[in-house]
Motif scaffolding. Structure first.
Motif, mmCIF file in Angstrom:
data_model
loop_
_atom_site.group_PDB
_atom_site.id
_atom_site.type_symbol
_atom_site.label_atom_id
_atom_site.label_comp_id
_atom_site.label_asym_id
_atom_site.label_seq_id
_atom_site.Cartn_x
_atom_site.Cartn_y
_atom_site.Cartn_z
ATOM 1 N N SER A 97 0.812 -1.224 0.000
ATOM 2 C CA SER A 97 0.000 0.000 0.000
ATOM 3 C C SER A 97 0.846 1.274 0.000
ATOM 4 O O SER A 97 0.307 2.371 -0.112
ATOM 5 C CB SER A 97 -0.928 0.014 1.219
ATOM 6 N N ILE A 98 2.162 1.143 0.154
ATOM 7 C CA ILE A 98 3.029 2.321 0.265
ATOM 8 C C ILE A 98 3.865 2.496 -1.005
ATOM 9 O O ILE A 98 4.755 1.692 -1.296
ATOM 10 C CB ILE A 98 3.948 2.212 1.499
ATOM 11 N N ASP A 99 3.558 3.554 -1.741
ATOM 12 C CA ASP A 99 4.361 3.921 -2.915
ATOM 13 C C ASP A 99 5.483 4.880 -2.547
ATOM 14 O O ASP A 99 6.569 4.848 -3.131
ATOM 15 C CB ASP A 99 3.488 4.603 -3.972
ATOM 16 N N ARG A 100 5.170 5.778 -1.609
ATOM 17 C CA ARG A 100 6.133 6.771 -1.148
ATOM 18 C C ARG A 100 6.046 6.837 0.371
ATOM 19 O O ARG A 100 4.988 6.585 0.963
ATOM 20 C CB ARG A 100 5.811 8.159 -1.686
ATOM 21 N N VAL A 101 7.156 7.221 0.995
ATOM 22 C CA VAL A 101 7.176 7.315 2.454
ATOM 23 C C VAL A 101 7.946 8.569 2.861
ATOM 24 O O VAL A 101 8.875 8.989 2.155
ATOM 25 C CB VAL A 101 7.804 6.040 3.085
ATOM 26 N N ARG A 102 7.529 9.180 3.957
ATOM 27 C CA ARG A 102 8.287 10.289 4.553
ATOM 28 C C ARG A 102 8.601 9.924 5.996
ATOM 29 O O ARG A 102 7.793 9.292 6.688
ATOM 30 C CB ARG A 102 7.473 11.589 4.532
ATOM 31 N N PHE A 103 9.782 10.357 6.443
ATOM 32 C CA PHE A 103 10.221 10.066 7.799
ATOM 33 C C PHE A 103 9.966 11.243 8.727
ATOM 34 O O PHE A 103 9.904 12.397 8.308
ATOM 35 C CB PHE A 103 11.703 9.697 7.809
ATOM 36 N N CYS A 104 9.833 10.918 10.004
ATOM 37 C CA CYS A 104 9.717 11.930 11.053
ATOM 38 C C CYS A 104 10.375 11.347 12.300
ATOM 39 O O CYS A 104 11.282 10.516 12.169
ATOM 40 C CB CYS A 104 8.258 12.351 11.268
ATOM 41 N N ASN A 105 9.940 11.733 13.494
ATOM 42 C CA ASN A 105 10.729 11.387 14.675
ATOM 43 C C ASN A 105 10.040 10.486 15.698
ATOM 44 O O ASN A 105 10.651 10.088 16.678
ATOM 45 C CB ASN A 105 11.199 12.669 15.364
ATOM 46 N N SER A 106 8.758 10.178 15.494
ATOM 47 C CA SER A 106 8.057 9.306 16.428
ATOM 48 C C SER A 106 6.748 8.848 15.811
ATOM 49 O O SER A 106 6.276 9.434 14.821
ATOM 50 C CB SER A 106 7.764 10.045 17.743
ATOM 51 N N GLY A 107 6.151 7.836 16.413
ATOM 52 C CA GLY A 107 4.832 7.405 15.977
ATOM 53 C C GLY A 107 3.794 8.490 16.195
ATOM 54 O O GLY A 107 2.868 8.660 15.387
ATOM 55 N N THR A 108 3.918 9.217 17.296
ATOM 56 C CA THR A 108 3.013 10.335 17.565
ATOM 57 C C THR A 108 3.047 11.335 16.409
ATOM 58 O O THR A 108 2.012 11.740 15.874
ATOM 59 C CB THR A 108 3.420 11.056 18.864
ATOM 60 N N GLU A 109 4.243 11.719 16.032
ATOM 61 C CA GLU A 109 4.405 12.698 14.955
ATOM 62 C C GLU A 109 3.874 12.145 13.638
ATOM 63 O O GLU A 109 3.213 12.857 12.865
ATOM 64 C CB GLU A 109 5.887 13.060 14.833
ATOM 65 N N ALA A 110 4.133 10.864 13.376
ATOM 66 C CA ALA A 110 3.656 10.245 12.140
ATOM 67 C C ALA A 110 2.138 10.307 12.038
ATOM 68 O O ALA A 110 1.578 10.632 10.983
ATOM 69 C CB ALA A 110 4.133 8.792 12.069
ATOM 70 N N ASN A 111 1.446 10.005 13.134
ATOM 71 C CA ASN A 111 -0.008 10.036 13.123
ATOM 72 C C ASN A 111 -0.555 11.445 12.996
ATOM 73 O O ASN A 111 -1.527 11.689 12.268
ATOM 74 C CB ASN A 111 -0.559 9.353 14.380
ATOM 75 N N GLY B 56 11.291 19.075 9.561
ATOM 76 C CA GLY B 56 11.709 18.300 10.724
ATOM 77 C C GLY B 56 13.206 18.116 10.695
ATOM 78 O O GLY B 56 13.710 17.351 9.864
ATOM 79 N N THR B 57 13.907 18.809 11.568
ATOM 80 C CA THR B 57 15.368 18.799 11.552
ATOM 81 C C THR B 57 15.947 17.394 11.545
ATOM 82 O O THR B 57 16.920 17.106 10.840
ATOM 83 C CB THR B 57 15.907 19.575 12.774
ATOM 84 N N PHE B 58 15.344 16.508 12.317
ATOM 85 C CA PHE B 58 15.920 15.171 12.463
ATOM 86 C C PHE B 58 15.153 14.095 11.701
ATOM 87 O O PHE B 58 15.302 12.901 11.981
ATOM 88 C CB PHE B 58 16.008 14.813 13.948
ATOM 89 N N ASN B 59 14.322 14.490 10.724
ATOM 90 C CA ASN B 59 13.559 13.502 9.959
ATOM 91 C C ASN B 59 14.449 12.445 9.329
ATOM 92 O O ASN B 59 14.100 11.264 9.296
ATOM 93 C CB ASN B 59 12.746 14.193 8.857
ATOM 94 N N ASN B 60 15.583 12.875 8.791
ATOM 95 C CA ASN B 60 16.491 11.931 8.132
ATOM 96 C C ASN B 60 17.805 11.811 8.894
ATOM 97 O O ASN B 60 18.866 11.628 8.298
ATOM 98 C CB ASN B 60 16.753 12.351 6.691
ATOM 99 N N ASN B 61 17.716 11.892 10.238
ATOM 100 C CA ASN B 61 18.962 11.847 11.014
ATOM 101 C C ASN B 61 19.721 10.560 10.736
ATOM 102 O O ASN B 61 19.141 9.484 10.565
ATOM 103 C CB ASN B 61 18.677 12.028 12.506
ATOM 104 N N ILE B 62 21.019 10.692 10.676
ATOM 105 C CA ILE B 62 21.878 9.620 10.189
ATOM 106 C C ILE B 62 21.778 8.348 11.037
ATOM 107 O O ILE B 62 21.863 7.231 10.520
ATOM 108 C CB ILE B 62 23.347 10.114 10.099
ATOM 109 N N LEU B 63 21.561 8.493 12.342
ATOM 110 C CA LEU B 63 21.511 7.315 13.207
ATOM 111 C C LEU B 63 20.269 6.474 12.937
ATOM 112 O O LEU B 63 20.346 5.247 12.782
ATOM 113 C CB LEU B 63 21.560 7.745 14.677
ATOM 114 N N SER B 64 19.092 7.113 12.884
ATOM 115 C CA SER B 64 17.852 6.378 12.632
ATOM 116 C C SER B 64 17.843 5.762 11.241
ATOM 117 O O SER B 64 17.365 4.636 11.047
ATOM 118 C CB SER B 64 16.648 7.312 12.788
#
Length: 439
Positions: free
Chosen positions: A128-142, A306-314
């Motif tokens: 169901s996912i063609d594209r995805v965007r990252f963020c910092n938590s499940g809370t933020e994602a919702n 989101g400053t840390f959306n694509n943070n290198i560690l995650s």
């Protein structure tokens, strides 16, 4: 009868008092640290779910499937950071990925190679996912997924479910909350078609989205019924609303989460918890037509920062963890291990003449001491005192678990760990069958 119940209550109070005293005596350093932390942190903590009375343990070290507290007690970990610790502690592949990422530098302020790799792995697994965007938590994602649905559909209302939990500002568990935007949220009963229809009356022309957990997690490990999810899919399509599946916890249950197991595709999926490989993580994804509203190449695109959306560690830990550790085969093996644990716990309960329901799915198991199946949170009968009784007894037996009565296995959980849990559960069931039977 009243006298019998009163005696049982006073007896349980005495047992709990003794267990509390034993707990305090065994964990003085945790008690001291919590008290010290309370001088600068409300209640000594920065995460409410970790609190339990008389005070939570402070963890000093973790390795594999075990954690060790400040007082030197080692526990088999069956909490596993409320499902976020699906990889166990310090998996060597993930640890190496983190070391390599750190060596390359932090906070690039630019794109990196890891984000595309993790995104591609997610899109490959979720049909169901063609594209995805990252963020910092499940809370933020919702939060962002709901706002994206409102923008995409040009509508304002959202339908959610009583007992659902979509983050710290989207909690429908009851009681006080820090929820935002509730004027535009209507609530229905989980697993109840007629309740959805009733809640939606009068708002169908303004209904942007339905958000649902395919399995209520914080609400008690309650699995959605297939027919109910099929109804939500049809209902949302018929009325021009988006269907959002919150798979923050349930993505771990199959190659493509619970939606693949149910065979039902949402329009948008939210993710989080373990997918960051132990680092902060959130994500939301779906059909290209919806997600490309965020494409900055397009005129009139919706900004998503989101400053840390694509943070290198995650990104680095998330990609290696999801592609090399939580493989479909590893997930299948963990689910099989969980099925065996369910079977053994049921046998123990039957042997002690205890009524039991084991909610959840796969590697998430929720224990309810009652004879009737739980279809929605309002049907849970296990009391807070019964939860506390089992929890303190498990800790006493070197089993690290959550107060809410949920077992979360990890990929690092061993057969010996499961043997330890079953042995502890049998001892507790035999010792306290009267208190646990009194629902």
């Amino acid at each position: 009868m009243l006298h019998k119940n009163t005696d049982a209550t006073s007896g349980l109070e005495k047992v709990l008092a003794d267990l509390e005293q034993d707990y305090r005596s065994r964990n003085p350093r945790s008690a001291e640290q919590v008290a010290r932390a309370a001088q600068v942190l409300p209640g000594g903590s920065t995460r409410t779910v970790l609190h339990f009375d008389p005070f939570p343990l402070v963890i000093a070290h973790a390795s594999g499937s075990h954690v060790t507290d400040l007082d030197g007690h080692e526990y088999a970990d069956f909490a596993n950071d409320f499902t976020a610790g699906f990889y166990g502690h310090s998996d060597p592949l993930i640890t190496e990925a983190l070391r390599s990422a750190i060596d390359s530098g932090l906070s690039f302020g630019g794109l990196n190679l890891h984000e595309e790799k993790l995104a591609r792995e997610i899109c490959t697994r979720f049909d169901s996912i063609d594209r995805v965007r990252f963020c910092n938590s499940g809370t933020e994602a919702n939060l962002i997924a709901i706002q994206l649905a409102r923008q995409a559909m040009g509508r304002s209302k959202v339908l959610a479910f009583k007992g659902g939990y979509h983050g710290s500002v989207l909690s429908f568990l009851g009681g006080k909350s820090m929820n935002c935007g509730m004027d535009n949220v209507v609530l229905a009963e989980f697993n109840a078609v007629e309740s959805v229809e009733a809640a939606a009356v009068g708002i169908l022309d303004d209904l942007a989205a339905i958000v649902v957990e395919p399995m209520m997690s914080s609400g008690g490990g309650i699995l959605a019924e297939t027919g109910f999810l099929q109804f939500l899919r049809e209902f949302s399509t018929r009325h021009g609303a988006l269907l959002i599946f919150d798979e923050v916890q349930t993505a771990r249950m199959g190659r493509g989460g619970l939606q693949e197991i149910f065979g039902i595709s949402p329009d948008v999926t939210t993710l989080g918890k373990f997918l960051g490989g132990g680092a902060s993580f959130g994500a939301f994804g779906g059909e290209a037509a919806i997600m490309d509203l965020l494409d900055a190449n397009r005129e009139g695109a919706i900004p998503h920062g989101g400053t840390f959306n694509n943070n290198i560690l995650s990104m680095a830990a998330g990609h290696v963890g999801y592609s090399k550790v939580a493989t479909p085969g590893a997930i299948e093996g963990a689910n099989a291990k969980a099925s065996e644990l369910r079977r053994r716990l049921t046998e123990v309960a039957q042997g002690a003449d205890l009524p039991i329901q084991l909610g959840g799915y796969g590697t998430i198991i929720s224990i309810h001491f009652q004879p009737n199946e739980v279809r929605r949170p309002s049907e849970i009968r296990t009391s807070a005192k019964q939860r506390k009784l089992v929890h303190l007894e498990l800790l006493k037996r070197q089993i690290y678990a959550s107060r809410r009565g949920t077992i979360n296995l990890s990929l690092a959980t061993t057969g010996d760990d499961i043997d330890s849990y079953v042995r502890a559960f049998k001892e507790i069931s035999t010792l306290h069958s009267g208190f646990l039977r009194n629902t």
